[in-house]
Design a protein around this motif. Structure first.
Motif, PDB file in Angstrom:
ATOM      1  N   ASP A  79       0.838  -1.213   0.000  1.00 13.84           N
ATOM      2  CA  ASP A  79       0.000   0.000   0.000  1.00 13.84           C
ATOM      3  C   ASP A  79       0.868   1.257   0.000  1.00 13.84           C
ATOM      4  O   ASP A  79       0.616   2.200  -0.758  1.00 13.84           O
ATOM      5  N   HIS A  80       1.897   1.280   0.832  1.00 11.97           N
ATOM      6  CA  HIS A  80       2.751   2.468   0.911  1.00 11.97           C
ATOM      7  C   HIS A  80       3.630   2.630  -0.340  1.00 11.97           C
ATOM      8  O   HIS A  80       3.869   3.759  -0.775  1.00 11.97           O
ATOM      9  N   LEU A  81       4.074   1.536  -0.900  1.00 13.86           N
ATOM     10  CA  LEU A  81       4.843   1.629  -2.149  1.00 13.86           C
ATOM     11  C   LEU A  81       3.984   2.204  -3.267  1.00 13.86           C
ATOM     12  O   LEU A  81       4.433   3.068  -4.031  1.00 13.86           O
ATOM     13  N   LEU A  82       2.752   1.740  -3.371  1.00 12.99           N
ATOM     14  CA  LEU A  82       1.846   2.271  -4.398  1.00 12.99           C
ATOM     15  C   LEU A  82       1.590   3.766  -4.176  1.00 12.99           C
ATOM     16  O   LEU A  82       1.604   4.551  -5.131  1.00 12.99           O
ATOM     17  N   ASP A  83       1.373   4.142  -2.915  1.00 15.56           N
ATOM     18  CA  ASP A  83       1.160   5.562  -2.613  1.00 15.56           C
ATOM     19  C   ASP A  83       2.383   6.396  -2.994  1.00 15.56           C
ATOM     20  O   ASP A  83       2.255   7.518  -3.490  1.00 15.56           O
ATOM     21  N   GLN A  84       3.576   5.854  -2.772  1.00 15.36           N
ATOM     22  CA  GLN A  84       4.799   6.580  -3.133  1.00 15.36           C
ATOM     23  C   GLN A  84       4.930   6.693  -4.650  1.00 15.36           C
ATOM     24  O   GLN A  84       5.271   7.751  -5.179  1.00 15.36           O
ATOM     25  N   ILE A  85       4.664   5.605  -5.360  1.00 16.93           N
ATOM     26  CA  ILE A  85       4.751   5.609  -6.822  1.00 16.93           C
ATOM     27  C   ILE A  85       3.762   6.616  -7.411  1.00 16.93           C
ATOM     28  O   ILE A  85       4.066   7.332  -8.362  1.00 16.93           O
ATOM     29  N   GLN A  86       2.577   6.695  -6.821  1.00 16.76           N
ATOM     30  CA  GLN A  86       1.521   7.584  -7.332  1.00 16.76           C
ATOM     31  C   GLN A  86       1.647   9.013  -6.785  1.00 16.76           C
ATOM     32  O   GLN A  86       0.835   9.873  -7.117  1.00 16.76           O
ATOM     33  N   GLY A  87       2.672   9.257  -5.968  1.00 15.84           N
ATOM     34  CA  GLY A  87       2.902  10.596  -5.440  1.00 15.84           C
ATOM     35  C   GLY A  87       1.996  10.992  -4.290  1.00 15.84           C
ATOM     36  O   GLY A  87       1.989  12.142  -3.856  1.00 15.84           O
ATOM     37  N   LYS A  88       1.214  10.066  -3.759  1.00 10.04           N
ATOM     38  CA  LYS A  88       0.316  10.369  -2.637  1.00 10.04           C
ATOM     39  C   LYS A  88       1.053  10.415  -1.305  1.00 10.04           C
ATOM     40  O   LYS A  88       0.575  11.020  -0.359  1.00 10.04           O
ATOM     41  N   GLU A  89       2.179   9.767  -1.254  1.00 10.36           N
ATOM     42  CA  GLU A  89       2.988   9.731  -0.028  1.00 10.36           C
ATOM     43  C   GLU A  89       4.388  10.194  -0.395  1.00 10.36           C
ATOM     44  O   GLU A  89       5.018   9.611  -1.271  1.00 10.36           O
ATOM     45  N   THR A  90       4.845  11.226   0.248  1.00  8.34           N
ATOM     46  CA  THR A  90       6.140  11.795  -0.140  1.00  8.34           C
ATOM     47  C   THR A  90       7.222  11.624   0.912  1.00  8.34           C
ATOM     48  O   THR A  90       8.389  11.911   0.646  1.00  8.34           O
ATOM     49  N   SER A  91       6.874  11.165   2.110  1.00  8.29           N
ATOM     50  CA  SER A  91       7.911  10.947   3.123  1.00  8.29           C
ATOM     51  C   SER A  91       7.692   9.596   3.803  1.00  8.29           C
ATOM     52  O   SER A  91       6.559   9.127   3.951  1.00  8.29           O
ATOM     53  N   ALA A  92       8.782   9.010   4.175  1.00  4.71           N
ATOM     54  CA  ALA A  92       8.723   7.698   4.829  1.00  4.71           C
ATOM     55  C   ALA A  92       8.286   7.862   6.279  1.00  4.71           C
ATOM     56  O   ALA A  92       8.500   8.898   6.907  1.00  4.71           O
ATOM     57  N   SER A  93       7.666   6.823   6.812  1.00  9.47           N
ATOM     58  CA  SER A  93       7.280   6.845   8.220  1.00  9.47           C
ATOM     59  C   SER A  93       7.434   5.439   8.799  1.00  9.47           C
ATOM     60  O   SER A  93       7.383   4.449   8.074  1.00  9.47           O
ATOM     61  N   ASN A  94       7.643   5.390  10.087  1.00 11.24           N
ATOM     62  CA  ASN A  94       7.707   4.101  10.782  1.00 11.24           C
ATOM     63  C   ASN A  94       6.298   3.651  11.108  1.00 11.24           C
ATOM     64  O   ASN A  94       5.485   4.437  11.610  1.00 11.24           O
ATOM     65  N   ILE A  95       6.017   2.393  10.832  1.00 16.08           N
ATOM     66  CA  ILE A  95       4.672   1.864  11.068  1.00 16.08           C
ATOM     67  C   ILE A  95       4.798   0.592  11.902  1.00 16.08           C
ATOM     68  O   ILE A  95       5.503  -0.348  11.526  1.00 16.08           O
ATOM     69  N   ASP A  96       4.107   0.570  13.018  1.00 20.05           N
ATOM     70  CA  ASP A  96       4.072  -0.613  13.864  1.00 20.05           C
ATOM     71  C   ASP A  96       2.993  -1.538  13.330  1.00 20.05           C
ATOM     72  O   ASP A  96       1.805  -1.206  13.357  1.00 20.05           O
ATOM     73  N   THR A  97       3.398  -2.684  12.824  1.00 23.56           N
ATOM     74  CA  THR A  97       2.431  -3.625  12.264  1.00 23.56           C
ATOM     75  C   THR A  97       1.881  -4.571  13.309  1.00 23.56           C
ATOM     76  O   THR A  97       1.053  -5.415  13.007  1.00 23.56           O
TER      77      THR A  97
END
Length: 112
Positions: A79-97
């Motif tokens: 999900d986050h990779l797709l958001d980055q590719i599509q420009g919806k997410e521009t900065s990385a964040s730590n996520i507790d899964t």
């Protein structure tokens, strides 16, 4: 090493396996004739749901396992990779899964 620890500390109350092989290794040692009288008297906890670790939980030797959620981890990563590719997410964040604690009480129905 587990054998030496058990021999050197006859009043040991608990052990934690800090890798995926820790709990199965401790369970295997506690199944040996020399240490079988201590089975159930030592609280054993570990990580990951390898078949031998789950067997230790079912046999009552391992009290619990902290288990990662690989399916959730992969879904969130994609999900986050797709958001980055599509420009919806521009900065990385730590996520507790999150994790699941597997015990005798939930071993038959925990989700990965």
């Amino acid at each position: 090493m587990d054998e030496a620890l058990l021999r050197g500390h006859p009043n040991l109350a608990g052990m934690v396996g800090i890798s995926q092989v820790g709990a199965p290794s401790i369970a295997k040692v506690l199944a040996e004739k020399e240490f079988e009288s201590r089975k159930g008297k030592i609280q054993v906890f570990g990580f990951d749901d390898l078949p031998d670790a789950l067997k230790g939980v079912r046999d009552g030797v391992v009290g619990g396992l902290v288990v990662q959620r690989p399916t959730t981890m992969c879904r969130i990563a994609v999900d986050h990779l797709l958001d980055q590719i599509q420009g919806k997410e521009t900065s990385a964040s730590n996520i507790d899964t999150g994790v699941t604690v597997v015990t005798a009480g939930n071993i038959s129905n925990y989700t990965k």
